[in-house]
Scaffold this motif. Structure first.
Motif, PDB file in Angstrom:
ATOM      1  N   GLY A  50       0.790  -1.229   0.000  1.00 47.01           N
ATOM      2  CA  GLY A  50       0.000   0.000   0.000  1.00 47.01           C
ATOM      3  C   GLY A  50       0.813   1.264   0.000  1.00 47.01           C
ATOM      4  N   LEU A  51       2.021   1.229   0.605  1.00 47.12           N
ATOM      5  CA  LEU A  51       2.816   2.450   0.781  1.00 47.12           C
ATOM      6  C   LEU A  51       4.172   2.408   0.100  1.00 47.12           C
ATOM      7  CD1 LEU A  51       2.105   3.175   4.567  1.00 47.12           C
ATOM      8  CD2 LEU A  51       0.794   3.899   2.560  1.00 47.12           C
ATOM      9  N   GLY A  52       4.494   1.283  -0.528  1.00 50.96           N
ATOM     10  CA  GLY A  52       5.771   1.202  -1.231  1.00 50.96           C
ATOM     11  C   GLY A  52       6.957   1.269  -0.292  1.00 50.96           C
ATOM     12  N   SER A  53       7.950   2.088  -0.648  1.00 55.13           N
ATOM     13  CA  SER A  53       9.209   2.136   0.109  1.00 55.13           C
ATOM     14  C   SER A  53       9.021   2.634   1.542  1.00 55.13           C
ATOM     15  CB  SER A  53      10.220   3.048  -0.613  1.00 55.13           C
ATOM     16  OG  SER A  53       9.699   4.364  -0.738  1.00 55.13           O
ATOM     17  N   ASN A  54       7.910   3.316   1.812  1.00 57.68           N
ATOM     18  CA  ASN A  54       7.644   3.821   3.160  1.00 57.68           C
ATOM     19  C   ASN A  54       6.891   2.804   4.020  1.00 57.68           C
ATOM     20  OD1 ASN A  54       7.913   6.031   5.001  1.00 57.68           O
ATOM     21  ND2 ASN A  54       5.732   6.489   4.721  1.00 57.68           N
ATOM     22  N   GLY A  55       6.531   1.688   3.413  1.00 61.47           N
ATOM     23  CA  GLY A  55       5.692   0.717   4.096  1.00 61.47           C
ATOM     24  C   GLY A  55       6.312   0.116   5.343  1.00 61.47           C
ATOM     25  N   ASP A  56       7.594  -0.239   5.270  1.00 57.22           N
ATOM     26  CA  ASP A  56       8.247  -0.872   6.417  1.00 57.22           C
ATOM     27  C   ASP A  56       8.307   0.074   7.619  1.00 57.22           C
ATOM     28  OD1 ASP A  56       8.733  -3.454   5.463  1.00 57.22           O
ATOM     29  OD2 ASP A  56      10.544  -2.807   4.402  1.00 57.22           O
ATOM     30  N   LYS A  57       8.554   1.339   7.366  1.00 49.60           N
ATOM     31  CA  LYS A  57       8.623   2.314   8.445  1.00 49.60           C
ATOM     32  C   LYS A  57       7.281   2.420   9.172  1.00 49.60           C
ATOM     33  CE  LYS A  57       9.206   7.267   9.325  1.00 49.60           C
ATOM     34  NZ  LYS A  57       9.471   8.592   8.687  1.00 49.60           N
ATOM     35  N   VAL A  58       6.203   2.541   8.413  1.00 46.99           N
ATOM     36  CA  VAL A  58       4.880   2.664   9.023  1.00 46.99           C
ATOM     37  C   VAL A  58       4.497   1.374   9.731  1.00 46.99           C
ATOM     38  CG1 VAL A  58       2.432   3.117   8.576  1.00 46.99           C
ATOM     39  CG2 VAL A  58       4.194   4.379   7.311  1.00 46.99           C
ATOM     40  N   TYR A  59       4.853   0.249   9.136  1.00 49.30           N
ATOM     41  CA  TYR A  59       4.600  -1.054   9.757  1.00 49.30           C
ATOM     42  C   TYR A  59       5.258  -1.136  11.126  1.00 49.30           C
ATOM     43  CZ  TYR A  59       5.686  -6.011  10.649  1.00 49.30           C
ATOM     44  OH  TYR A  59       5.881  -7.239  11.234  1.00 49.30           O
ATOM     45  N   GLN A  60       6.485  -0.698  11.249  1.00 51.94           N
ATOM     46  CA  GLN A  60       7.186  -0.729  12.528  1.00 51.94           C
ATOM     47  C   GLN A  60       6.512   0.196  13.553  1.00 51.94           C
ATOM     48  OE1 GLN A  60       9.514  -2.767  13.509  1.00 51.94           O
ATOM     49  NE2 GLN A  60       9.754  -3.758  11.511  1.00 51.94           N
ATOM     50  N   GLN A  61       5.981   1.303  13.077  1.00 49.30           N
ATOM     51  CA  GLN A  61       5.262   2.204  13.972  1.00 49.30           C
ATOM     52  C   GLN A  61       3.985   1.547  14.501  1.00 49.30           C
ATOM     53  OE1 GLN A  61       4.805   5.498  11.255  1.00 49.30           O
ATOM     54  NE2 GLN A  61       6.615   6.575  12.042  1.00 49.30           N
ATOM     55  N   VAL A  62       3.323   0.798  13.637  1.00 48.97           N
ATOM     56  CA  VAL A  62       2.115   0.069  14.051  1.00 48.97           C
ATOM     57  C   VAL A  62       2.459  -0.947  15.133  1.00 48.97           C
ATOM     58  CG1 VAL A  62       0.336  -1.563  13.298  1.00 48.97           C
ATOM     59  CG2 VAL A  62       0.898   0.414  11.873  1.00 48.97           C
ATOM     60  N   LEU A  63       3.539  -1.684  14.936  1.00 54.01           N
ATOM     61  CA  LEU A  63       3.952  -2.687  15.927  1.00 54.01           C
ATOM     62  C   LEU A  63       4.333  -2.034  17.254  1.00 54.01           C
ATOM     63  CD1 LEU A  63       6.125  -5.266  13.939  1.00 54.01           C
ATOM     64  CD2 LEU A  63       3.668  -5.304  14.421  1.00 54.01           C
ATOM     65  N   LYS A  64       4.951  -0.875  17.199  1.00 55.60           N
ATOM     66  CA  LYS A  64       5.347  -0.186  18.426  1.00 55.60           C
ATOM     67  C   LYS A  64       4.134   0.203  19.257  1.00 55.60           C
ATOM     68  CE  LYS A  64       7.919   3.848  20.116  1.00 55.60           C
ATOM     69  NZ  LYS A  64       8.720   5.041  19.731  1.00 55.60           N
TER      70      LYS A  64
END
Length: 405
Positions: free
Chosen positions: A105-119
């Motif tokens: 859904g977010l491309g190259s920024n996806g992993d960063k947002v995913y980590q924020q969700v987990l936090k």
């Protein structure tokens, strides 16, 4: 008179009115629970049908924090939106993990947002799927005594709505009718395990496509055929939930339904044609406009569908305003539109769900971390965007609930 211990007197009412007292059903213009008590929806929309296909805001706050804010307003329902594409993925190869959903859904920024969700939501892991997030939200809503109203917002996961987005009408580019019914069936069945699962909207904002050649004819007769078939499918999958029927022109019109008028091709909407007629609810949408007086809003809303709540309606049914809203970044809350809606809902003793809870989206229209100024919460979902507007909204919650006691 037989003596009843004070302790028992205190306990009995809590048993009779205990949440969730499902299944819900309809009785004339009202929704009632399994104990016969009125359940008038006062709630909010929580979008989850965008490109990521996960309910918004989890990169900023925990599920419990967001639900607690909703609960603090006195609300009793959340309209939780989903895309059929999520079920298509499940059927074709299995649901995807959160990480893959954000990457897609977010491309190259996806992993960063995913980590924020987990936090913010440490209960999630690398193996958590999109649908399991819905499970977690439903569980937290149940914990805080709030009903779930699922809404099929789109077929293709993305922002809604326009007349050329491929999701407009039955048979449009991305609106595969068979997949749509399959998706509704799947979610109706899956959500049986949610004790607070109360209702489902069959489709959000049906509208005329720009390229009508790809879809079925845009008329009420086609609407009836497709909506009834979908409702039959949902009821067979889960006979314990209410089924919300939306109208035409972005769900702003249900004009022929209250009076049982001719839909074309010899068809009429009649509650008697549904074996589950006590499970059907009408829904309408209405948004901030330039009306200079309340009567300019009241008349069209009534004529476009709320007349189904009138005693003389041929098809007397509950009508819920499942989307309405206005900017929370200014003083719109004190304008003609917002003031009128706050007056009409208690006056008509009817339910509603405001758009929307959050102040930002993972992505919308190609812009990531998109600001939602109509959201009740600020961009970071940490506090109310406009506390004066929230005060007025809490008053609307109270006034609506008082009107039906």
């Amino acid at each position: 008179m037989r003596f009843i211990p004070a302790l028992l007197v205190a306990i009995v009412p809590s048993i009779v009115t205990a949440f969730p007292n499902t299944p819900l059903k309809t009785s004339g213009q009202f929704i009632v629970n399994s104990s016969g008590a009125n359940v008038t929806y006062v709630g909010v929309n929580w979008p989850g049908a965008g490109e990521v296909m996960i309910p918004e805001g989890l990169q900023y706050q925990s599920i419990s924090s967001i639900v607690s804010k909703i609960k603090s307003l006195g609300m009793n329902v959340v309209r939780l939106t989903f895309a059929i594409e999520m079920i298509d993925d499940i059927k074709s190869g299995g649901d995807v993990t959160l990480q893959k959903a954000f990457q897609k859904g977010l491309g190259s920024n996806g992993d960063k947002v995913y980590q924020q969700v987990l936090k913010n939501n440490p209960q999630f892991t690398a193996s958590t799927t999109r649908l399991e997030v819905y499970d977690a939200i439903a569980a937290e809503l149940a914990k805080q005594d709030i009903y779930v109203h699922l809404d099929n917002h789109m077929s293709k996961g993305k922002w809604c709505c326009s007349t050329n987005d491929g999701n407009t009408w039955f048979g449009d580019t991305d609106f595969n009718v068979n997949n749509w019914k399959r998706g509704l069936q799947y979610m109706a069945d899956h959500s049986k395990k949610w004790p607070n699962m109360a209702s489902i909207g069959l489709r959000n904002e049906l509208r005329k496509p720009d390229n009508a050649g790809k879809s079925l004819a845009y008329n009420w007769a086609v609407w009836y055929d497709q909506i009834k078939a979908a409702a039959d499918t949902v009821n067979a999958a889960n006979p314990n939930i209410l089924i919300f029927l939306s109208g035409l022109d972005y769900d702003t019109k249900l004009t022929p339904i209250p009076g049982g008028e001719d839909l074309g091709s010899g068809k009429k909407f009649q509650l008697s044609n549904f074996s589950y007629k006590d499970k059907l609810v009408l829904e309408l949408h209405n948004y901030q406009n330039s009306a200079s007086k309340c009567s300019d809003i009241e008349g069209p809303l009534w004529d476009n569908g709320f007349s189904a709540t009138w005693p003389t309606a041929v098809n007397k049914m509950p009508v819920v305003l499942t989307e309405f809203g206005f900017s929370n970044a200014d003083k719109s809350y004190s304008g003609v539109y917002a003031t009128c809606i706050r007056k009409l809902m208690p006056q008509w003793k009817t339910g509603w769900m405001v758009w929307a809870v959050g102040g930002s989206y993972y992505t919308r229209g190609g812009t990531q971390d998109y600001e939602e100024t109509w959201g009740l919460l600020n961009h970071q979902w940490s506090d109310w965007r406009n506390k004066d507007a929230i005060s007025a909204l809490k008053g609307m919650v109270s006034d609506t609930l008082k009107s039906v006691k």
